[in-house]
Enzyme design. Structure first.
Site, mmCIF file in Angstrom:
data_model
loop_
_atom_site.group_PDB
_atom_site.id
_atom_site.type_symbol
_atom_site.label_atom_id
_atom_site.label_comp_id
_atom_site.label_asym_id
_atom_site.label_seq_id
_atom_site.Cartn_x
_atom_site.Cartn_y
_atom_site.Cartn_z
ATOM 1 N N LYS A 115 0.237 5.257 -6.244
ATOM 2 C CA LYS A 115 -0.765 5.277 -7.326
ATOM 3 C C LYS A 115 -1.630 6.525 -7.225
ATOM 4 C CE LYS A 115 -4.483 3.494 -6.203
ATOM 5 N NZ LYS A 115 -5.433 2.514 -5.628
ATOM 6 N N GLU A 140 -25.714 16.227 -2.778
ATOM 7 C CA GLU A 140 -27.100 16.447 -2.362
ATOM 8 C C GLU A 140 -28.068 15.530 -3.100
ATOM 9 O OE1 GLU A 140 -29.060 20.184 -3.597
ATOM 10 O OE2 GLU A 140 -27.319 20.515 -4.908
ATOM 11 N N CYS A 143 -1.436 1.715 -3.061
ATOM 12 C CA CYS A 143 -2.422 2.790 -2.863
ATOM 13 C C CYS A 143 -1.814 4.188 -2.896
ATOM 14 C CB CYS A 143 -3.133 2.604 -1.526
ATOM 15 S SG CYS A 143 -3.552 0.906 -1.095
ATOM 16 N N HIS A 158 -26.383 22.527 -1.076
ATOM 17 C CA HIS A 158 -26.536 22.999 -2.457
ATOM 18 C C HIS A 158 -25.563 24.135 -2.750
ATOM 19 C CE1 HIS A 158 -28.688 23.699 -6.206
ATOM 20 N NE2 HIS A 158 -28.650 24.994 -5.927
ATOM 21 N N TYR A 175 -9.836 -3.378 -10.590
ATOM 22 C CA TYR A 175 -9.616 -1.994 -10.158
ATOM 23 C C TYR A 175 -8.205 -1.518 -10.455
ATOM 24 C CZ TYR A 175 -7.275 -3.660 -5.890
ATOM 25 O OH TYR A 175 -6.394 -4.243 -4.995
ATOM 26 N N CYS A 195 0.822 -1.215 0.000
ATOM 27 C CA CYS A 195 0.000 0.000 0.000
ATOM 28 C C CYS A 195 0.855 1.264 0.000
ATOM 29 C CB CYS A 195 -0.944 -0.002 1.209
ATOM 30 S SG CYS A 195 -1.999 1.454 1.308
ATOM 31 N N GLU A 236 -7.469 1.769 -12.892
ATOM 32 C CA GLU A 236 -6.763 2.887 -12.265
ATOM 33 C C GLU A 236 -5.495 3.238 -13.025
ATOM 34 O OE1 GLU A 236 -8.187 2.293 -7.606
ATOM 35 O OE2 GLU A 236 -6.297 1.425 -8.285
#
Length: 603
Positions: A180, A583, A177, A578, A311, A172, A315
């Site tokens: 990357k 939202e 992770c 908003h 994934y 990682c 990625e």
């Protein structure tokens, strides 16, 4: 001074490190220090290094646990930058030595509960593997429960090997992770610059940014080295014994490393996984890479083929494309991200195509060979041929369980993939040996490994047997745009609960209502899966899925709500912020469809 070489290093670096230490002493007035540093050549010609220092103050008082780490990474082409680096390092060391105070919030060695030191074992816990899970397991057991612990990990290397290069922080931190995500951040900048034109910004004609690949990787490597040092400090601060080398299990309570044997009441295997390649002709040719090498390529490829639809594949395809590489994504399924919700798969495939990534679905490689010009030629089962600078395998990961001595002491492995088989408390088939993280192939996510580590620590040393909890774990895929998911897919939810109501909305993000020209490639998709009326748990939200900007950030908050048992009525009653894309989670009033178990019985 103790000098350890990870590989052939530049001798002049030693002088620069010593210079930095002299500067540190001049700043602090320290009288003595113990220092360990390592330097070496990275896989792409950069020099990296790290320094650890424990010191005595000028008053003669030793600051208990006062360890600091610093690191550098730069071009190895000349010594000028190295000299500047050593001066900066010296200033960092000096400041840290001067201001650092004894560590608080953890149990010091003298206050620990007497355990292994008074018993028949050298340690209460010996952890093999210094990745996120292994480090957390070792230091948590030491700091929270007073256990005497040790952790073994291979020497640092940007690119890992099975038995000689690894590093604290594991996949990682060093080659997964973190690096990357850093490269993904940088790959978005050309798009942001182009978007500026839609907001009235102008610049000289033919003015175009150009990436300095060497500078990019040097900066990434420097951050990785910094984090690697922090992991070492975390162990030192909690008095965890760190041993560098390849460890093997000799029996239920004994580990061997560097020719020395160490006994422990418990052994925890947290060795993670390694990228694997398909067994096809040419898979071992130069230029054929995995995610490890892709993060350390000495030259940016002009054309790249990424094999796989998971994934990692999407990625890496995304960030290489962002830096200007022509990317071809080849996978055998109909859509990328197999196992994710179907709407995520379909929507992501559409936006990847809109971005300009070349998608080749339903195709598998059959061979790779070199061309006369030094490029690689890949052939597929559909008769297509691809010529590229590099071909990257992102076709799966193999648990690091081989050659650890596990099977010889009775630890059962999965015969299909080699993962370590464990029970619900992470115990293997040998009572004193446990395993956590990716090597168990339960849920391969870093935060899950951390959760497993803390649960196991509590089980072994806290007197409270604790099972890891795998329900409602939020996750993200940092594709471009990213995906987020928490809970069950529509199909799995329908099978489990009998019937679910599905709410889906798709829209162009507000940023791209201005004339950026990128509205279609950034379209957002939100999906909510709710148990239908008349079924047990009616109204509870059991699945949320998204493709779009900041999907990971949104899904973290949604994960908390779902863990608390949020219903669709709770979302509807929440006032949205908003104007934001988030939202929309609170405004999805119109049901898209209802799916029953019968509708997905064949899936």
């Amino acid at each position: 001074l103790k000098h350890s070489m990870a590989s052939k290093a530049l001798p002049s670096r030693i002088r620069h490190v010593v210079l930095s230490l002299l500067l540190a002493f001049a700043v602090t007035g320290a009288r003595e220090a113990w220092v360990q540093f390592s330097i070496g050549r990275g896989p792409v010609g950069r020099t990296y290094g790290s320094v650890r220092a424990d010191h005595a103050t000028s008053t003669g008082v030793v600051a208990e646990g006062s360890s600091i780490y610093s690191s550098w990474s730069g071009s190895a082409k000349g010594c000028g930058s190295a000299l500047l680096g050593s001066l900066a390092l010296g200033a960092t060391l000096g400041a840290a030595l001067h201001f650092r105070r004894p560590v608080t919030g953890v149990r010091s060695l003298k206050h620990r509960t007497a355990r292994a030191a008074d018993g028949e074992y050298d340690y209460d816990l010996f952890t093999i593997g210094g990745g996120s899970g292994g480090v957390r397991m070792s230091r948590w057991s030491a700091s929270q429960y007073g256990a005497k612990t040790a952790v073994a990990e291979l020497p640092f290397g940007i690119v890992s090997t099975k038995d000689s290069m690894g590093g604290l922080g594991g996949t990682c931190v060093i080659r997964g992770c973190v690096p990357k995500k850093l490269l993904i951040y940088g790959s978005h900048l050309p798009e942001e610059i182009n978007d500026a034109a839609g907001y009235g910004w102008t610049w000289p004609e033919n003015c175009k940014p150009v990436v300095d690949w060497d500078q990019l990787l040097a900066a990434k490597d420097a951050e990785v080295m910094r984090l690697n040092g922090i992991y070492g400090r975390l162990l030192s601060d909690t008095q965890v014994k760190f041993m560098e080398g390849y460890a093997r299990v000799l029996d239920a309570h004994t580990v061997e490393i560097n020719g020395e044997k160490h006994t422990a009441k418990y052994i925890c295997v947290a060795t993670g996984c390694r990228a694997s390649v398909l067994n096809i002709p040419g898979a071992n040719l130069p230029g054929v890479i995995t995610s490890d090498e892709a993060l350390a390529l000495p030259k940016q490829p002009k054309k790249l083929v990424v094999l796989g639809g998971g994934y990692i594949a999407v990625e890496f395809a995304g960030f290489f494309h962002g830096y200007g590489t022509e990317v071809h994504l080849v996978y055998r399924g109909d859509y990328p991200l197999r196992g994710f919700d179907q709407d995520i798969q379909e929507h992501l495939a559409e936006v990847l195509k809109a971005k300009g990534i070349h998608i080749h679905a339903g195709e598998s490689p059959t061979s790779i060979e070199e061309t006369s010009s030094g490029e690689l030629l890949m052939k597929t089962d559909k008769g297509n041929e691809f010529v590229a600078d590099n071909i990257m395998f992102a076709t799966g990961r193999q648990p690091n369980s081989a050659d650890l001595g596990l099977e010889s002491v009775g630890v059962d492995l999965n015969p299909k993939n080699g993962s370590i088989l464990v029970d619900e408390y992470s115990k293997t088939s040998v009572d004193s040996i446990y395993s956590i993280g990716d090597v168990t192939n339960r849920m391969q996510l870093t935060p899950v490994a951390l959760m497993e580590a803390m649960a196991l620590s509590k089980t072994l040393f806290g007197g409270e047997p604790t099972k890891p909890e795998y329900d409602l774990v939020p996750s993200a895929v940092f594709s471009q745009p990213p995906c987020g998911s928490c809970g069950l897919t529509e199909a799995k939810a329908a099978k489990k609960y009998g019937s679910v109501d599905v709410y889906v909305t798709k829209f162009k993000p507000m940023k791209h209502t201005m004339p950026t020209g990128r509205g279609e490639e950034e379209r957002i998709m939100l999906k909510m899966v709710v148990i239908s009326e008349g079924f047990d748990g009616a109204g509870r939200v059991v699945g949320c899925h998204m493709v779009g900007h900041e999907a990971g950030e949104m899904m973290q908050g949604i994960g908390v709500a779902m863990k608390a048992g949020a219903t669709k009525a709770d979302f509807d009653a929440t006032v949205g912020i908003h104007p934001t894309a988030a939202e929309e989670w609170c405004t999805m009033r119109s049901k898209t469809r209802t799916t029953t178990a019968a509708d997905v019985s064949s899936e």
